[in-house]
Write a protein that holds these residues in place. Structure first.
Motif, short mmCIF file in Angstrom:
data_model
loop_
_atom_site.label_atom_id
_atom_site.label_comp_id
_atom_site.label_asym_id
_atom_site.label_seq_id
_atom_site.Cartn_x
_atom_site.Cartn_y
_atom_site.Cartn_z
N GLY A 87 -31.06 67.41 47.51
CA GLY A 87 -31.80 68.33 48.39
C GLY A 87 -33.29 68.26 48.17
O GLY A 87 -34.09 68.33 49.11
N ALA A 88 -33.69 68.14 46.88
CA ALA A 88 -35.13 68.04 46.59
C ALA A 88 -35.72 66.78 47.20
O ALA A 88 -36.82 66.79 47.77
CB ALA A 88 -35.35 68.07 45.08
N ILE A 89 -35.00 65.67 47.09
CA ILE A 89 -35.48 64.43 47.70
C ILE A 89 -35.58 64.58 49.21
O ILE A 89 -36.56 64.14 49.85
CB ILE A 89 -34.56 63.27 47.31
CG1 ILE A 89 -34.63 63.02 45.81
CG2 ILE A 89 -34.93 62.01 48.08
CD1 ILE A 89 -33.66 61.97 45.31
N ALA A 90 -34.59 65.21 49.81
CA ALA A 90 -34.63 65.40 51.27
C ALA A 90 -35.80 66.28 51.68
O ALA A 90 -36.46 66.03 52.70
CB ALA A 90 -33.30 66.01 51.74
N VAL A 91 -36.10 67.31 50.89
CA VAL A 91 -37.25 68.18 51.22
C VAL A 91 -38.55 67.41 51.15
O VAL A 91 -39.43 67.54 52.00
CB VAL A 91 -37.26 69.40 50.29
CG1 VAL A 91 -38.55 70.17 50.42
CG2 VAL A 91 -36.07 70.32 50.58
N VAL A 92 -38.71 66.60 50.12
CA VAL A 92 -39.93 65.80 49.99
C VAL A 92 -40.09 64.84 51.16
O VAL A 92 -41.17 64.70 51.76
CB VAL A 92 -39.92 65.04 48.65
CG1 VAL A 92 -41.09 64.06 48.59
CG2 VAL A 92 -40.00 66.02 47.49
N VAL A 93 -38.99 64.16 51.50
CA VAL A 93 -39.05 63.24 52.65
C VAL A 93 -39.38 63.98 53.93
O VAL A 93 -40.17 63.52 54.77
CB VAL A 93 -37.73 62.46 52.76
CG1 VAL A 93 -37.71 61.64 54.04
CG2 VAL A 93 -37.53 61.57 51.54
N ALA A 94 -38.80 65.18 54.11
CA ALA A 94 -39.08 65.96 55.33
C ALA A 94 -40.53 66.39 55.39
O ALA A 94 -41.17 66.36 56.46
CB ALA A 94 -38.14 67.17 55.38
N LEU A 95 -41.08 66.79 54.25
CA LEU A 95 -42.50 67.19 54.23
C LEU A 95 -43.41 66.02 54.57
O LEU A 95 -44.38 66.16 55.31
CB LEU A 95 -42.84 67.79 52.86
CG LEU A 95 -42.20 69.14 52.53
CD1 LEU A 95 -42.57 69.57 51.11
CD2 LEU A 95 -42.64 70.20 53.54
#
Length: 434
Positions: A87-95
Motif C-alpha cells: 500500500g505504501a508503494i502504491a501511495v508513492v506511485v499515485a502521488l
C-alpha cells in the motif's frame, strides 16, 4: 517513507555495515569464539542470495510457518506487514502520478487542456494542474506572438515563387506581386482543433484573397495609386474567410513588398511608362500655359468691355448734356436772337483763340515785321521773372519757334527784341484793334 518501508520489510542495505548480509547465528558464533569480525566488503553473491530469501519469505503463504529457519534466526513476517508495504508503494506511485499533472503557462501564452484528446478548457498564465496522462494532456500556444506568412517569395524578395506571385488583372495583364501577412491568434482552441495545418491555411487564404482583389482591378491602379487600397481589401477579405473557417486568427497587417510587371516584359513596360509620363508632362505643361494665358485674356476682355461701357456712358452723357444745353440756348435765342447770336460768336471765338497759338502779321503796311505769339511771350516773361538774374548787364536770349504761314511764306525765325520795341508793337496792335 521508503526507509520506514524497508525497515518493516526487514531489509538493511548499508555499505558501511561490515555484517551486512550475514545472519545472527554466524555473528553469535564469531563472538563466542572470540575472534575479530571481518570488516571487509560484503560478498555480492551472498547479498543477492539473502535478498532472494527474504523476498521469498515475505511473499510466502500464510500457513508456511514450518518453512522458517529451524534455528529461529530467520525472518517470517505476516500478511499484514506485506499489505502495508504494498500500500505504501502504491501511495508513492499515485502521488508521483498526480504530481506529473502540474504545468506552468508563461505570460502571453494559453494552455489548452484535452481530455482523451478532446478539448476540455483553456488555462490562464500561471501554475496550473490537470489530470495526468493518459486521462488528460495539454498544449501551450503563444497567442501574443505576431506571426508572418509570405506569399510570392520566401525569406527575401529575390527568392521569388512565380506560382504564387504571378496573377491576372481585370484588363488581362499579368502582374508580379510579393506581399507579407502579419497575424495573431485570438482563439488557441480554434487554432489547434479546427484546421489540420493552420499556417498553410493562412497562406492559401492570403493567395486566394489577393488574386480576387487584383482580378477586379486595373493594372495601373495596382501598380501605382491603388497599392494601399489593394492591401486593405485583401486584409478584409482574408479576415472574412478565416472567420468563416473558424481558424482563430486575427489579421493585423498586409504589407506589399513588391508590385511590378513580369521580368520578361519589364523593358517594354518601362518604355511604355516613360511614354506615359512624357505625355502627362506635356499635358501638364499645356495646362499650365493655358492657366497662365486664359486668365490674362479674360482680364483684358473684361477691361475692354468695361472701357467700352465707360466710353458709351461718357458719350451718352455728353450728348445728353449738349442736347440739354442746346435746348436752353434755343429758348434764350428765341427770346433775343441778335444778342444771343453775338454772345455765341464771342464765346466760340474765345474758346478757339484760348487753345491756339496766335501770330499776327501787319499785312496792310506790307512790312515784314511779325508780331510774335502773345501767349508764348507771356509764358516766357513769367518764367523769366521767377528765374534768378544771371548777372548785371546780361540779357536773356532765346529762340522763337518757327511758324509756317498760310500765305505760302517760308518759316521765319525771329530773334528777341528789346523791351521798348516790344512795347511799341503791343501799342500799335492795340490801336489797330480799336
Amino acid at each position: 517513507m521508503l526507509g520506514t518501508l524497508f525497515k518493516k520489510l526487514g531489509l538493511k542495505f548499508s555499505l558501511n555495515d561490515p555484517q551486512w548480509g550475514r545472519n545472527s547465528q554466524n555473528d553469535n558464533k564469531q563472538n563466542n569464539d572470540g575472534k575479530k569480525p571481518n570488516n571487509g566488503p560484503p560478498d555480492l553473491d551472498k547479498l543477492w542470495q539473502d535478498f532472494n530469501q527474504r523476498l521469498t519469505r515475505l511473499l510466502g503463504s500464510k500457513s508456511g510457518g514450518g518453512g522458517g529457519d529451524s534455528s529461529g534466526g530467520g525472518f517470517n513476517p505476516g500478511m499484514k506487514g506485506a499489505g502495508v508495504g504494498v500500500g505504501a508503494i502504491a501511495v508513492v506511485v499515485a502521488l508521483l502520478w498526480l504530481a506529473s499533472g502540474f504545468f506552468t503557462v508563461q505570460e502571453g501564452q494559453t494552455g489548452v487542456v484535452m481530455t482523451f484528446g478532446k478539448y476540455n478548457h483553456a488555462t490562464t498564465p500561471g501554475f496550473n494542474w490537470r489530470w495526468p496522462y493518459p486521462i488528460q494532456s495539454h498544449e501551450i500556444v503563444n497567442v501574443s506572438q505576431v506571426r508572418t506568412v509570405e506569399v510570392g517569395y520566401r525569406a527575401n524578395a529575390k527568392n521569388k515563387q512565380p506560382k504564387e506571385a504571378l496573377m491576372l488583372t481585370d484588363d488581362e495583364n499579368i502582374i508580379d506581386i510579393q506581399f507579407a501577412v502579419q497575424y495573431t491568434l485570438k482563439s488557441a482552441s480554434d487554432w489547434i482543433f479546427n484546421v489540420r495545418d493552420p499556417e498553410e491555411t493562412v497562406r492559401q487564404v492570403a493567395e486566394t484573397s489577393i488574386r480576387e482583389v487584383v482580378g477586379k482591378s486595373k493594372m495601373d491602379f495596382v501598380l501605382y495609386e491603388g497599392r494601399e487600397k489593394v492591401a486593405l481589401d485583401t486584409s478584409q477579405l482574408m479576415q472574412q474567410i478565416l472567420d468563416r473557417y473558424k481558424v482563430g486568427v486575427q489579421i493585423t497587417n498586409v504589407t506589399m513588398q513588391g508590385v511590378q510587371p513580369p521580368e520578361q516584359v519589364q523593358a517594354a513596360f518601362d518604355d511604355a511608362v516613360k511614354a506615359s509620363q512624357d505625355r502627362e508632362r506635356q499635358k501638364n505643361e499645356g495646362q499650365a500655359y493655358a492657366n497662365d494665358v486664359i486668365p490674362k485674356a479674360r482680364g483684358a476682355a473684361s477691361r475692354l468691355l468695361q472701357e467700352a461701357e465707360a466710353y458709351s456712358a461718357r458719350v451718352t452723357a455728353n450728348a445728353e448734356g449738349d442736347a440739354s444745353r442746346f435746348k436752353q440756348v434755343l429758348a434764350e435765342y428765341q427770346k433775343a436772337p441778335a444778342v444771343t447770336r453775338d454772345r455765341m460768336y464771342l464765346d466760340t471765338m474765345q474758346q478757339i483763340f484760348a487753345n491756339t497759338t496766335k501770330v499776327m502779321v501787319d499785312a496792310k503796311s506790307g512790312s515784314n515785321l511779325l508780331y510774335l505769339p502773345l501767349d508764348k511771350l507771356i509764358s516766357q516773361s513769367v518764367s523769366g521773372a521767377t528765374a534768378p538774374a544771371a548777372g548785371a548787364g546780361s540779357t536773356s536770349t532765346g529762340t522763337i519757334p518757327s511758324t509756317s504761314m498760310k500765305d505760302g511764306a517760308s518759316t521765319v525765325e525771329q530773334r528777341p527784341q528789346s523791351d521798348e520795341r516790344s512795347r511799341d508793337s503791343r501799342d500799335s496792335r492795340d490801336r489797330e484793334g480799336r
